[in-house]
Design a protein around this motif. Structure first.
Motif, PDB file in Angstrom:
ATOM      1  N   HIS A 141      28.766  13.046   6.968  1.00 34.92           N
ATOM      2  CA  HIS A 141      28.621  14.475   7.199  1.00 34.92           C
ATOM      3  C   HIS A 141      27.335  14.960   6.541  1.00 34.92           C
ATOM      4  CE1 HIS A 141      29.449  18.775   7.239  1.00 34.92           C
ATOM      5  NE2 HIS A 141      30.411  18.537   8.110  1.00 34.92           N
ATOM      6  N   PRO A 142      26.561  15.837   7.223  1.00 32.93           N
ATOM      7  CA  PRO A 142      25.272  16.262   6.660  1.00 32.93           C
ATOM      8  C   PRO A 142      25.389  16.979   5.322  1.00 32.93           C
ATOM      9  CG  PRO A 142      25.847  17.579   8.600  1.00 32.93           C
ATOM     10  CD  PRO A 142      26.775  16.401   8.577  1.00 32.93           C
ATOM     11  N   MET A 143      26.512  17.635   5.058  1.00 32.50           N
ATOM     12  CA  MET A 143      26.651  18.296   3.765  1.00 32.50           C
ATOM     13  C   MET A 143      26.694  17.267   2.640  1.00 32.50           C
ATOM     14  SD  MET A 143      26.496  21.574   3.830  1.00 32.50           S
ATOM     15  CE  MET A 143      27.374  22.195   2.389  1.00 32.50           C
ATOM     16  N   ARG A 144      27.254  16.102   2.891  1.00 28.84           N
ATOM     17  CA  ARG A 144      27.258  15.047   1.879  1.00 28.84           C
ATOM     18  C   ARG A 144      25.836  14.510   1.664  1.00 28.84           C
ATOM     19  NH1 ARG A 144      32.292  13.303   0.454  1.00 28.84           N
ATOM     20  NH2 ARG A 144      34.025  13.986   1.780  1.00 28.84           N
ATOM     21  N   THR A 145      25.103  14.348   2.762  1.00 26.88           N
ATOM     22  CA  THR A 145      23.717  13.898   2.649  1.00 26.88           C
ATOM     23  C   THR A 145      22.879  14.903   1.871  1.00 26.88           C
ATOM     24  OG1 THR A 145      23.902  12.772   4.790  1.00 26.88           O
ATOM     25  CG2 THR A 145      21.683  13.183   3.958  1.00 26.88           C
ATOM     26  N   LEU A 146      23.056  16.178   2.173  1.00 31.64           N
ATOM     27  CA  LEU A 146      22.301  17.211   1.463  1.00 31.64           C
ATOM     28  C   LEU A 146      22.642  17.215  -0.018  1.00 31.64           C
ATOM     29  CD1 LEU A 146      22.592  20.089   4.088  1.00 31.64           C
ATOM     30  CD2 LEU A 146      20.458  18.998   3.339  1.00 31.64           C
ATOM     31  N   ARG A 147      23.895  17.025  -0.350  1.00 30.92           N
ATOM     32  CA  ARG A 147      24.282  17.023  -1.760  1.00 30.92           C
ATOM     33  C   ARG A 147      23.690  15.826  -2.491  1.00 30.92           C
ATOM     34  NH1 ARG A 147      29.718  19.976  -3.638  1.00 30.92           N
ATOM     35  NH2 ARG A 147      29.000  22.020  -2.944  1.00 30.92           N
ATOM     36  N   THR A 148      23.661  14.668  -1.827  1.00 36.29           N
ATOM     37  CA  THR A 148      23.042  13.499  -2.438  1.00 36.29           C
ATOM     38  C   THR A 148      21.569  13.766  -2.729  1.00 36.29           C
ATOM     39  OG1 THR A 148      24.560  12.004  -1.288  1.00 36.29           O
ATOM     40  CG2 THR A 148      22.504  11.051  -2.118  1.00 36.29           C
ATOM     41  N   TYR A 149      20.890  14.393  -1.769  1.00 34.60           N
ATOM     42  CA  TYR A 149      19.475  14.712  -1.954  1.00 34.60           C
ATOM     43  C   TYR A 149      19.285  15.701  -3.102  1.00 34.60           C
ATOM     44  CZ  TYR A 149      14.844  16.646  -1.144  1.00 34.60           C
ATOM     45  OH  TYR A 149      13.549  17.082  -1.310  1.00 34.60           O
ATOM     46  N   LEU A 150      20.092  16.741  -3.149  1.00 36.59           N
ATOM     47  CA  LEU A 150      19.952  17.741  -4.207  1.00 36.59           C
ATOM     48  C   LEU A 150      20.207  17.126  -5.580  1.00 36.59           C
ATOM     49  CD1 LEU A 150      21.698  20.795  -2.498  1.00 36.59           C
ATOM     50  CD2 LEU A 150      19.250  20.380  -2.771  1.00 36.59           C
ATOM     51  N   ASP A 151      21.181  16.228  -5.679  1.00 33.06           N
ATOM     52  CA  ASP A 151      21.423  15.535  -6.950  1.00 33.06           C
ATOM     53  C   ASP A 151      20.228  14.667  -7.330  1.00 33.06           C
ATOM     54  OD1 ASP A 151      23.893  16.685  -7.229  1.00 33.06           O
ATOM     55  OD2 ASP A 151      25.000  14.965  -6.433  1.00 33.06           O
ATOM     56  N   PHE A 152      19.643  13.995  -6.326  1.00 36.30           N
ATOM     57  CA  PHE A 152      18.487  13.146  -6.577  1.00 36.30           C
ATOM     58  C   PHE A 152      17.315  13.959  -7.114  1.00 36.30           C
ATOM     59  CE2 PHE A 152      14.459  11.446  -4.885  1.00 36.30           C
ATOM     60  CZ  PHE A 152      14.404  10.245  -5.580  1.00 36.30           C
ATOM     61  N   VAL A 153      17.052  15.124  -6.509  1.00 37.26           N
ATOM     62  CA  VAL A 153      15.936  15.948  -6.961  1.00 37.26           C
ATOM     63  C   VAL A 153      16.183  16.479  -8.366  1.00 37.26           C
ATOM     64  CG1 VAL A 153      14.600  18.045  -6.494  1.00 37.26           C
ATOM     65  CG2 VAL A 153      15.233  16.532  -4.622  1.00 37.26           C
ATOM     66  N   GLU A 154      17.421  16.779  -8.684  1.00 37.08           N
ATOM     67  CA  GLU A 154      17.738  17.192 -10.050  1.00 37.08           C
ATOM     68  C   GLU A 154      17.415  16.078 -11.036  1.00 37.08           C
ATOM     69  OE1 GLU A 154      18.862  20.070 -11.636  1.00 37.08           O
ATOM     70  OE2 GLU A 154      18.144  20.895  -9.733  1.00 37.08           O
ATOM     71  N   HIS A 155      17.668  14.846 -10.631  1.00 36.33           N
ATOM     72  CA  HIS A 155      17.327  13.702 -11.482  1.00 36.33           C
ATOM     73  C   HIS A 155      15.809  13.591 -11.627  1.00 36.33           C
ATOM     74  CE1 HIS A 155      17.131   9.683 -13.127  1.00 36.33           C
ATOM     75  NE2 HIS A 155      16.398   9.288 -12.098  1.00 36.33           N
ATOM     76  N   ILE A 156      15.070  13.731 -10.519  1.00 37.74           N
ATOM     77  CA  ILE A 156      13.613  13.674 -10.562  1.00 37.74           C
ATOM     78  C   ILE A 156      13.056  14.735 -11.508  1.00 37.74           C
ATOM     79  CG2 ILE A 156      11.512  14.061  -9.197  1.00 37.74           C
ATOM     80  CD1 ILE A 156      12.759  11.357  -8.748  1.00 37.74           C
ATOM     81  N   LYS A 157      13.672  15.887 -11.508  1.00 36.98           N
ATOM     82  CA  LYS A 157      13.213  16.982 -12.369  1.00 36.98           C
ATOM     83  C   LYS A 157      13.209  16.575 -13.832  1.00 36.98           C
ATOM     84  CE  LYS A 157      14.248  21.851 -13.357  1.00 36.98           C
ATOM     85  NZ  LYS A 157      15.178  22.980 -13.044  1.00 36.98           N
ATOM     86  N   GLU A 158      14.164  15.721 -14.201  1.00 41.38           N
ATOM     87  CA  GLU A 158      14.279  15.289 -15.595  1.00 41.38           C
ATOM     88  C   GLU A 158      13.299  14.181 -15.952  1.00 41.38           C
ATOM     89  OE1 GLU A 158      16.207  16.795 -17.766  1.00 41.38           O
ATOM     90  OE2 GLU A 158      16.950  18.164 -16.224  1.00 41.38           O
ATOM     91  N   ARG A 166       6.031  18.365  -6.392  1.00 41.93           N
ATOM     92  CA  ARG A 166       5.633  18.007  -5.030  1.00 41.93           C
ATOM     93  C   ARG A 166       6.794  18.130  -4.052  1.00 41.93           C
ATOM     94  NH1 ARG A 166       2.966  13.860  -7.880  1.00 41.93           N
ATOM     95  NH2 ARG A 166       4.600  12.375  -7.311  1.00 41.93           N
ATOM     96  N   SER A 167       7.993  17.918  -4.550  1.00 41.80           N
ATOM     97  CA  SER A 167       9.169  17.949  -3.674  1.00 41.80           C
ATOM     98  C   SER A 167       9.726  19.351  -3.477  1.00 41.80           C
ATOM     99  CB  SER A 167      10.279  17.056  -4.255  1.00 41.80           C
ATOM    100  OG  SER A 167      10.839  17.642  -5.425  1.00 41.80           O
ATOM    101  N   TYR A 168       9.153  20.353  -4.143  1.00 41.46           N
ATOM    102  CA  TYR A 168       9.774  21.662  -4.142  1.00 41.46           C
ATOM    103  C   TYR A 168       9.926  22.281  -2.751  1.00 41.46           C
ATOM    104  CZ  TYR A 168      11.020  26.418  -5.239  1.00 41.46           C
ATOM    105  OH  TYR A 168      11.680  27.621  -5.275  1.00 41.46           O
ATOM    106  N   PRO A 169       8.914  22.233  -1.862  1.00 35.89           N
ATOM    107  CA  PRO A 169       9.128  22.812  -0.524  1.00 35.89           C
ATOM    108  C   PRO A 169      10.306  22.180   0.212  1.00 35.89           C
ATOM    109  CG  PRO A 169       6.791  22.453  -0.904  1.00 35.89           C
ATOM    110  CD  PRO A 169       7.516  21.760  -2.026  1.00 35.89           C
ATOM    111  N   ALA A 170      10.407  20.848   0.149  1.00 34.02           N
ATOM    112  CA  ALA A 170      11.542  20.176   0.798  1.00 34.02           C
ATOM    113  C   ALA A 170      12.845  20.540   0.114  1.00 34.02           C
ATOM    114  CB  ALA A 170      11.335  18.665   0.776  1.00 34.02           C
TER     115      ALA A 170
END
Length: 207
Positions: A141-158, A166-170
């Motif tokens: 389901h795309p909501m699961r994919t989106l959540r995985t991506y959002l968690d990944f970006v939170e990790h990148i932030k750290e 660089r990832s902020y627009p996406a």
């Protein structure tokens, strides 16, 4: 507001307003055929306005009231023309009347199964590139994919501030998509997709 809502219901049949809005958007109407075409086309239009309403919000804002915001945008664009065409424009000037009509539209579309189908397909299109990055299964389901991506970006932030910048627009776009899903699709529905949605009409950009 209850009085204005009742008055709106008497003087502005939401089905007629839906048909008027559909008639003003042939680019949406042309991609569909068959039974309930007007209602289905309106749901396509509504998804586009949900997306715009979500993109207009700040990243940290939640999804509450997003369906109503999309209805207000539609009312602001189409109500006066509709009421002028049927000789009831005087009601438009009533203080709370546009808001009451927006509630009518929100009520009309919220109960539609087509809205959730089209939102799911819209989100899946937006999540395709993310699914490739994470090698997500195509039936996810795309909501699961989106959540995985959002968690990944939170990790990148750290761990890598420059990569995060660089990832902020996406990221902002992913947040807007996720907010649309939260407004329309209960988490209990985020199961794997059992059937492809490719036969559903794509959602054109709102005019």
């Amino acid at each position: 507001m209850a009085r204005e809502y009742d008055e709106a219901n008497r003087n502005c049949d939401p089905r007629q307003l839906v048909e008027y809005i559909v008639a003003q958007n042939p680019v949406f109407s042309d991609v569909l055929a068959g039974a309930q075409k007007a209602h289905r086309t309106f749901c396509l239009i509504y998804v586009a306005y949900l997306s715009m309403a979500s993109e207009n919000r700040r990243s940290r804002e939640g999804h509450a009231g997003l369906i109503e915001d999309a209805a207000r945008m539609l009312v602001a664009k189409y109500l006066y023309g509709f009421m002028s065409s049927n000789g009831t424009a005087g009601y438009y000037r009533t203080k709370d009347y546009p808001e009451a009509v927006a509630r009518l539209l929100a009520d009309e579309v919220s109960s539609s199964g087509y809205l959730s189908l089209y939102v799911t397909d819209f989100l899946r299109e937006g999540a395709l590139s993310l699914a490739e990055q994470f090698k997500s299964p195509p039936e996810e389901h795309p909501m699961r994919t989106l959540r995985t991506y959002l968690d990944f970006v939170e990790h990148i932030k750290e761990v890598d501030v420059d990569a995060y910048k660089r990832s902020y627009p996406a990221l902002r776009h992913a947040v807007a998509l996720h907010r649309v899903g939260m407004a329309v699709l209960p988490p209990a529905t985020w199961q794997h997709l059992n059937t492809p949605l490719g036969d559903l009409a794509p959602v054109p950009a709102a005019p």
